[in-house]
Scaffold this motif. Structure first.
Motif, PDB file in Angstrom:
ATOM      1  N   THR A  58       0.815  -1.151  -0.015  1.00 59.75           N
ATOM      2  CA  THR A  58      -0.052   0.024  -0.035  1.00 59.75           C
ATOM      3  C   THR A  58       0.702   1.233  -0.160  1.00 59.75           C
ATOM      4  O   THR A  58       0.602   2.134  -0.609  1.00 59.75           O
ATOM      5  CB  THR A  58      -1.046  -0.044   1.366  1.00 59.75           C
ATOM      6  N   LEU A  59       2.007   1.188   0.797  1.00 60.22           N
ATOM      7  CA  LEU A  59       2.589   2.414   0.997  1.00 60.22           C
ATOM      8  C   LEU A  59       3.606   2.837  -0.151  1.00 60.22           C
ATOM      9  O   LEU A  59       3.866   3.909  -0.318  1.00 60.22           O
ATOM     10  CB  LEU A  59       3.689   2.412   2.161  1.00 60.22           C
ATOM     11  N   VAL A  60       4.114   1.710  -1.007  1.00 68.46           N
ATOM     12  CA  VAL A  60       4.833   2.085  -2.044  1.00 68.46           C
ATOM     13  C   VAL A  60       4.023   2.441  -3.370  1.00 68.46           C
ATOM     14  O   VAL A  60       4.445   2.905  -4.292  1.00 68.46           O
ATOM     15  CB  VAL A  60       5.853   0.864  -2.573  1.00 68.46           C
ATOM     16  N   GLN A  61       2.685   2.339  -3.319  1.00 72.79           N
ATOM     17  CA  GLN A  61       1.729   2.934  -4.222  1.00 72.79           C
ATOM     18  C   GLN A  61       2.023   2.368  -5.635  1.00 72.79           C
ATOM     19  O   GLN A  61       2.137   3.120  -6.594  1.00 72.79           O
ATOM     20  CB  GLN A  61       1.584   4.543  -4.262  1.00 72.79           C
ATOM     21  N   GLU A  62       2.052   1.045  -5.758  1.00 74.45           N
ATOM     22  CA  GLU A  62       2.359   0.386  -6.939  1.00 74.45           C
ATOM     23  C   GLU A  62       0.898  -0.319  -7.507  1.00 74.45           C
ATOM     24  O   GLU A  62       1.176  -0.603  -8.803  1.00 74.45           O
ATOM     25  CB  GLU A  62       3.506  -0.498  -6.810  1.00 74.45           C
ATOM     26  N   LEU A  63       0.168  -0.461  -6.771  1.00 73.48           N
ATOM     27  CA  LEU A  63      -0.857  -1.596  -7.003  1.00 73.48           C
ATOM     28  C   LEU A  63      -2.166  -0.888  -7.139  1.00 73.48           C
ATOM     29  O   LEU A  63      -2.650  -0.055  -6.385  1.00 73.48           O
ATOM     30  CB  LEU A  63      -1.155  -2.719  -6.113  1.00 73.48           C
ATOM     31  N   TYR A  64      -2.605  -0.877  -8.380  1.00 76.42           N
ATOM     32  CA  TYR A  64      -3.908   0.015  -9.059  1.00 76.42           C
ATOM     33  C   TYR A  64      -5.097  -1.022  -9.512  1.00 76.42           C
ATOM     34  O   TYR A  64      -4.522  -2.129 -10.156  1.00 76.42           O
ATOM     35  CB  TYR A  64      -3.661   1.168 -10.017  1.00 76.42           C
ATOM     36  N   SER A  65      -6.181  -0.686  -9.156  1.00 74.84           N
ATOM     37  CA  SER A  65      -7.189  -1.340  -9.965  1.00 74.84           C
ATOM     38  C   SER A  65      -7.504  -1.150 -11.198  1.00 74.84           C
ATOM     39  O   SER A  65      -6.723  -0.290 -11.686  1.00 74.84           O
ATOM     40  CB  SER A  65      -8.591  -0.895  -8.968  1.00 74.84           C
ATOM     41  N   LEU A  70      -6.116   3.439  -6.553  1.00 74.35           N
ATOM     42  CA  LEU A  70      -4.933   2.982  -5.900  1.00 74.35           C
ATOM     43  C   LEU A  70      -5.419   2.008  -4.908  1.00 74.35           C
ATOM     44  O   LEU A  70      -6.747   2.302  -3.946  1.00 74.35           O
ATOM     45  CB  LEU A  70      -4.293   4.105  -5.089  1.00 74.35           C
ATOM     46  N   LEU A  71      -4.969   0.721  -4.708  1.00 72.84           N
ATOM     47  CA  LEU A  71      -5.514  -0.150  -3.836  1.00 72.84           C
ATOM     48  C   LEU A  71      -5.226   0.119  -2.340  1.00 72.84           C
ATOM     49  O   LEU A  71      -3.970   0.400  -2.064  1.00 72.84           O
ATOM     50  CB  LEU A  71      -4.915  -1.633  -4.304  1.00 72.84           C
ATOM     51  N   ASP A  72      -5.983   0.281  -1.526  1.00 72.90           N
ATOM     52  CA  ASP A  72      -5.901   0.535  -0.177  1.00 72.90           C
ATOM     53  C   ASP A  72      -5.704  -0.978   0.643  1.00 72.90           C
ATOM     54  O   ASP A  72      -5.983  -2.189  -0.030  1.00 72.90           O
ATOM     55  CB  ASP A  72      -6.901   1.246   0.396  1.00 72.90           C
ATOM     56  N   GLU A  73      -5.498  -1.095   1.802  1.00 67.52           N
ATOM     57  CA  GLU A  73      -5.287  -1.974   2.757  1.00 67.52           C
ATOM     58  C   GLU A  73      -6.475  -2.998   2.953  1.00 67.52           C
ATOM     59  O   GLU A  73      -6.219  -3.954   2.652  1.00 67.52           O
ATOM     60  CB  GLU A  73      -5.005  -1.563   4.203  1.00 67.52           C
ATOM     61  N   GLU A  74      -7.809  -2.217   2.691  1.00 67.49           N
ATOM     62  CA  GLU A  74      -9.120  -3.193   2.801  1.00 67.49           C
ATOM     63  C   GLU A  74      -9.041  -4.292   1.463  1.00 67.49           C
ATOM     64  O   GLU A  74      -9.408  -5.154   1.480  1.00 67.49           O
ATOM     65  CB  GLU A  74     -10.211  -2.685   3.290  1.00 67.49           C
TER      66      GLU A  74
END
Length: 131
Positions: A58-65, A70-74
């Motif tokens: 989450t913190l590196v902000q590399e994964l997106y839907s 941006l994908l969050d923890e949940e």
């Protein structure tokens, strides 16, 4: 013509053997209903380890839907639930506990970093010996 039939038959037999072997491996790993694999963690604190990975991603902000969000923890916790079969009903509470740790915030991620560095050193050493 007969040669082609023999070759095709051999390919079918080989594919059948391969399929049996894959199915045997899946059975050995204990596939659950729904296609999930029953994984047994060495540690008893595996939920916190998974949460460390989720928070790092989450913190590196590399994964997106696919929609570009941006994908969050949940969202990542829901994906992990599908992959590992581990539910996080108290995800936010566990994240608070993660950052409230006194000795090192992410010991599992630190172990992973060290393991990757050691493996990289071994591989570079091996490449060096080959010359």
């Amino acid at each position: 013509m007969r040669c082609y039939i023999n070759v095709a038959l051999k390919l079918v037999v080989a594919e059948e053997r391969s399929l049996r072997k894959r199915m045997s491996l899946m059975k050995d790993f204990g596939c659950l209903k729904g296609g999930q694999v029953d994984i047994r963690w060495k540690s008893k604190a595996y939920k916190m380890m998974i949460l460390e990975m989720i928070e790092g991603l989450t913190l590196v902000q590399e994964l997106y839907s696919p929609q570009g969000n941006l994908l969050d923890e949940e969202m990542l916790a829901a994906m992990v639930a599908n992959v590992f079969g581990v539910e996080f009903p108290n995800c936010r509470q566990l994240i608070d506990q993660l950052f409230a740790r006194k000795k090192g915030v992410t010991p599992f991620l630190d172990q992973m970093v060290m393991a990757i560095r050691l493996e990289a050193d071994k591989r570079n050493e091996w490449k060096g010996k080959k010359k």
